[in-house]
Design a protein around this motif. Structure first.
Motif, PDB file in Angstrom:
ATOM      1  N   THR A 152       0.818  -1.219   0.000  1.00 31.91           N
ATOM      2  CA  THR A 152       0.000   0.000   0.000  1.00 31.91           C
ATOM      3  C   THR A 152       0.852   1.269   0.000  1.00 31.91           C
ATOM      4  OG1 THR A 152      -0.288  -0.158   2.398  1.00 31.91           O
ATOM      5  CG2 THR A 152      -2.064  -1.025   1.032  1.00 31.91           C
ATOM      6  N   ALA A 153       2.030   1.217   0.570  1.00 33.27           N
ATOM      7  CA  ALA A 153       2.919   2.389   0.563  1.00 33.27           C
ATOM      8  C   ALA A 153       3.351   2.750  -0.865  1.00 33.27           C
ATOM      9  CB  ALA A 153       4.147   2.121   1.423  1.00 33.27           C
ATOM     10  N   TYR A 154       3.195   1.816  -1.805  1.00 30.36           N
ATOM     11  CA  TYR A 154       3.560   2.040  -3.204  1.00 30.36           C
ATOM     12  C   TYR A 154       2.313   2.207  -4.075  1.00 30.36           C
ATOM     13  CZ  TYR A 154       7.829   0.362  -1.151  1.00 30.36           C
ATOM     14  OH  TYR A 154       8.916   0.207  -0.328  1.00 30.36           O
ATOM     15  N   ASN A 155       1.201   2.581  -3.435  1.00 28.41           N
ATOM     16  CA  ASN A 155      -0.085   2.790  -4.107  1.00 28.41           C
ATOM     17  C   ASN A 155      -0.642   1.528  -4.759  1.00 28.41           C
ATOM     18  OD1 ASN A 155      -0.257   5.520  -3.382  1.00 28.41           O
ATOM     19  ND2 ASN A 155       1.052   6.087  -5.115  1.00 28.41           N
TER      20      ASN A 155
END
Length: 160
Positions: free
Chosen positions: A30-33
């Motif tokens: 999720t930190a990388y979309n």
């Protein structure tokens, strides 16, 4: 006594032949979309980039573990999973070295390319979420045998 030794040896060998993906940890992207989680070696490095304003490329790689996964995220052309997978199959089959599909499932497949007498394996796994399409595939920076491809394919499969 021999039977007991054989049984113990068999159990030890069976325990060593575990799924390599089973030794990997969950990696939240999720930190990388990317709203997905996969399994990855602890040594894996994540590289994220935009290929344009329409596609995101996230690569997860570990030199030590024979592991390289590329995820391409873009707006889906359809919400029909059968069609999304068929498009990926067509792309793979268009490769002049394509030999056969080794395994096919609802959301993905493992395939073989044959270059001269050498078999090189790859995979595609597709997720449709919201209006986004996420295509998981092996990285193209190395060649992989079937065992490594099966482990990476298993690592990206989503739990239902």
């Amino acid at each position: 006594m021999r039977a007991l030794c054989f049984l113990v040896l068999s159990l030890l060998l069976a325990s060593c032949a575990t799924d390599p993906a089973g030794n990997w940890s969950e990696l939240d992207l999720t930190a990388y979309n990317l709203p997905v989680k996969i399994m990855a070696p602890d040594s894996a490095k994540v590289i994220s980039s935009n290929l344009s304003s329409i596609m995101r490329d996230v690569t997860i790689k570990s030199e030590e573990d024979d592991y390289s996964i590329q995820i391409l995220a873009s707006q889906a052309s359809t919400n029909d999973m059968t069609r999304l997978k068929a498009e990926q199959l067509e792309l793979v089959r268009d490769n002049r070295y394509f030999s056969k599909v080794v395994r096919e499932e609802d959301n993905g497949f493992i395939f073989e390319n044959q270059i001269d007498s050498t078999s090189i394996f790859g995979f595609r796994y597709i997720i449709y979420q919201g209006d986004q399409e996420f295509v998981f595939q092996n990285g193209f920076d190395a060649t992989y045998g079937l065992e490594a491809i099966e482990a990476m394919y298993s690592a990206v499969k989503q739990k239902k």
